[in-house]
Write a protein that holds these residues in place. Structure first.
Motif, PDB file in Angstrom:
ATOM      1  N   ARG A   1       0.831  -1.207   0.000  1.00 21.17           N
ATOM      2  CA  ARG A   1       0.000   0.000   0.000  1.00 21.17           C
ATOM      3  C   ARG A   1       0.863   1.254   0.000  1.00 21.17           C
ATOM      4  NH1 ARG A   1      -2.287   3.331   3.959  1.00 21.17           N
ATOM      5  NH2 ARG A   1      -1.172   2.175   5.568  1.00 21.17           N
ATOM      6  N   GLU A   2       1.971   1.229   0.756  1.00 19.57           N
ATOM      7  CA  GLU A   2       2.835   2.404   0.839  1.00 19.57           C
ATOM      8  C   GLU A   2       3.458   2.723  -0.515  1.00 19.57           C
ATOM      9  OE1 GLU A   2       2.971  -0.165   2.818  1.00 19.57           O
ATOM     10  OE2 GLU A   2       2.369   0.589   4.796  1.00 19.57           O
ATOM     11  N   THR A   3       3.888   1.684  -1.230  1.00 17.08           N
ATOM     12  CA  THR A   3       4.487   1.896  -2.546  1.00 17.08           C
ATOM     13  C   THR A   3       3.475   2.505  -3.497  1.00 17.08           C
ATOM     14  OG1 THR A   3       5.986   0.020  -2.224  1.00 17.08           O
ATOM     15  CG2 THR A   3       5.676   0.795  -4.483  1.00 17.08           C
ATOM     16  N   ALA A   4       2.265   1.971  -3.506  1.00 14.92           N
ATOM     17  CA  ALA A   4       1.217   2.493  -4.376  1.00 14.92           C
ATOM     18  C   ALA A   4       0.911   3.954  -4.051  1.00 14.92           C
ATOM     19  CB  ALA A   4      -0.046   1.648  -4.236  1.00 14.92           C
TER      20      ALA A   4
ATOM     21  N   ALA B   1       9.531   4.092   0.001  1.00 13.73           N
ATOM     22  CA  ALA B   1       8.196   4.634  -0.251  1.00 13.73           C
ATOM     23  C   ALA B   1       7.574   5.177   1.028  1.00 13.73           C
ATOM     24  CB  ALA B   1       7.308   3.548  -0.846  1.00 13.73           C
ATOM     25  N   THR B   2       7.705   4.423   2.124  1.00 16.05           N
ATOM     26  CA  THR B   2       7.154   4.856   3.411  1.00 16.05           C
ATOM     27  C   THR B   2       7.814   6.138   3.883  1.00 16.05           C
ATOM     28  OG1 THR B   2       6.694   2.560   4.020  1.00 16.05           O
ATOM     29  CG2 THR B   2       6.782   4.174   5.807  1.00 16.05           C
ATOM     30  N   GLU B   3       9.151   6.197   3.736  1.00 17.12           N
ATOM     31  CA  GLU B   3       9.871   7.391   4.183  1.00 17.12           C
ATOM     32  C   GLU B   3       9.533   8.589   3.303  1.00 17.12           C
ATOM     33  OE1 GLU B   3      14.438   8.873   5.184  1.00 17.12           O
ATOM     34  OE2 GLU B   3      14.036   6.803   4.567  1.00 17.12           O
ATOM     35  N   PHE B   4       9.356   8.340   2.016  1.00 20.55           N
ATOM     36  CA  PHE B   4       9.024   9.429   1.100  1.00 20.55           C
ATOM     37  C   PHE B   4       7.735  10.126   1.515  1.00 20.55           C
ATOM     38  CE2 PHE B   4       6.305  10.580  -2.530  1.00 20.55           C
ATOM     39  CZ  PHE B   4       7.032  11.642  -3.042  1.00 20.55           C
ATOM     40  N   LEU B   5       6.773   9.351   1.979  1.00 22.83           N
ATOM     41  CA  LEU B   5       5.486   9.917   2.376  1.00 22.83           C
ATOM     42  C   LEU B   5       5.604  10.806   3.610  1.00 22.83           C
ATOM     43  CD1 LEU B   5       3.297   6.730   1.838  1.00 22.83           C
ATOM     44  CD2 LEU B   5       3.369   8.769   0.382  1.00 22.83           C
TER      45      LEU B   5
ATOM     46  N   LEU C   1      11.502   6.132  -7.697  1.00 22.25           N
ATOM     47  CA  LEU C   1      11.521   5.540  -6.365  1.00 22.25           C
ATOM     48  C   LEU C   1      12.455   4.325  -6.319  1.00 22.25           C
ATOM     49  CD1 LEU C   1       7.709   5.730  -5.575  1.00 22.25           C
ATOM     50  CD2 LEU C   1       9.503   6.871  -4.257  1.00 22.25           C
ATOM     51  N   ARG C   2      12.405   3.504  -7.350  1.00 22.27           N
ATOM     52  CA  ARG C   2      13.243   2.302  -7.377  1.00 22.27           C
ATOM     53  C   ARG C   2      14.718   2.664  -7.470  1.00 22.27           C
ATOM     54  NH1 ARG C   2      12.034  -1.924 -12.037  1.00 22.27           N
ATOM     55  NH2 ARG C   2      12.687  -0.116 -13.249  1.00 22.27           N
ATOM     56  N   GLN C   3      15.068   3.652  -8.294  1.00 21.15           N
ATOM     57  CA  GLN C   3      16.462   4.090  -8.407  1.00 21.15           C
ATOM     58  C   GLN C   3      16.973   4.621  -7.071  1.00 21.15           C
ATOM     59  OE1 GLN C   3      17.032   6.873 -11.574  1.00 21.15           O
ATOM     60  NE2 GLN C   3      16.375   5.438 -13.164  1.00 21.15           N
ATOM     61  N   HIS C   4      16.130   5.392  -6.385  1.00 22.31           N
ATOM     62  CA  HIS C   4      16.525   5.940  -5.084  1.00 22.31           C
ATOM     63  C   HIS C   4      16.778   4.807  -4.084  1.00 22.31           C
ATOM     64  CE1 HIS C   4      16.801   9.324  -2.248  1.00 22.31           C
ATOM     65  NE2 HIS C   4      16.270   8.502  -1.364  1.00 22.31           N
TER      66      HIS C   4
ATOM     67  N   ARG D   1      15.183  -1.228   0.796  1.00 18.82           N
ATOM     68  CA  ARG D   1      14.009  -1.833   0.198  1.00 18.82           C
ATOM     69  C   ARG D   1      13.094  -0.738  -0.351  1.00 18.82           C
ATOM     70  NH1 ARG D   1      10.654  -5.595   3.766  1.00 18.82           N
ATOM     71  NH2 ARG D   1      10.551  -3.688   5.042  1.00 18.82           N
ATOM     72  N   LEU D   2      12.440  -1.066  -1.463  1.00 20.49           N
ATOM     73  CA  LEU D   2      11.545  -0.101  -2.089  1.00 20.49           C
ATOM     74  C   LEU D   2      10.430   0.328  -1.151  1.00 20.49           C
ATOM     75  CD1 LEU D   2      10.529   1.458  -4.569  1.00 20.49           C
ATOM     76  CD2 LEU D   2       9.357  -0.629  -5.302  1.00 20.49           C
TER      77      LEU D   2
END
Length: 214
Positions: free
Chosen positions: A151-154, A190-194, A175-178, A185-186
């Motif tokens: 869910r976080e990735t989406a 993703a969670t941190e990005f939010l 996101l994957r490159q980062h 882990r992706l």
């Protein structure tokens, strides 16, 4: 003792036509130009060849008109699992047939009798286009799997799309490159990005092309 260099894999071409003479002519020309070839004298035989679990062809050359199944029906059947790059062959130059082949995804339409001087350039172009199609398909498959898996990735992909006005593939790729460059882990990125503006800044740099790291 050093190992001998691996022999380059020759591109594999699937030829499908109920004309035995044309099959042999095209096969000889392609083999002489450095291609491996598999032959099918009917649509049914082509389906059986691709169902045997052996290496998938890099490109297929398929006759439009065959007695048991026409070329477009065959392409639809063979492409059920993953896209099959193909050139359509026909004795007819009808605009209707050309349009149908293009709509089905043909990378070229060759009118019989086929000039051998034009065959190899068409095959080279078809293989290159096929690689692009398969790379896109693989990227879309990975994106779908990632979105379904977290869910976080989406949510992160959606936020990147909205914030930076990019499509889902570009957002997912950034996101994957980062994640890869930071060995994380992706889903964690993703969670941190939010929550974290520093991650958002890194994603912005990747999308703008200022960060060349991979």
């Amino acid at each position: 003792m050093m190992d001998a260099p691996a022999t380059p894999v020759r591109p594999l071409i699937l030829l499908v036509d109920d004309d035995a003479y044309l099959l042999a002519l095209l096969a000889n020309a392609l083999q002489a130009s450095g291609y491996d070839v598999r032959l099918a004298s009917s649509a049914k035989m082509a389906v059986e060849l691709l169902a045997d679990g052996s290496r998938a062809p890099d490109l297929a050359l398929i006759d439009m008109h065959m007695p048991d199944m026409n070329g477009l029906q065959l392409v639809h059947s063979l492409s059920a699992g993953q896209p099959l790059p193909f050139l359509m062959m026909s004795a007819s130059s009808s605009e209707v047939f050309v349009r149908r082949a293009a709509e089905q995804g043909a990378v070229a339409y060759l009118v019989k009798p086929i000039e051998l001087a034009q065959l190899v350039p068409a095959v080279i172009t078809g293989i290159a286009r096929g690689r692009e199609i398969r790379a896109l398909h693989e990227s879309e498959t990975k994106l779908t799997a990632a979105l379904l898996g977290g869910r976080e990735t989406a949510m992160a992909v959606g936020v990147v799309m909205e914030r930076f006005h990019v499509d889902s593939e570009s957002a997912f790729g950034a996101l994957r490159q980062h994640a890869r460059s930071n060995q994380r882990r992706l889903v964690d990125v993703a969670t941190e990005f939010l929550k974290n503006s520093k991650v958002a800044s890194g994603i912005a740099q990747r999308l703008s092309g200022r960060d060349s790291r991979r």
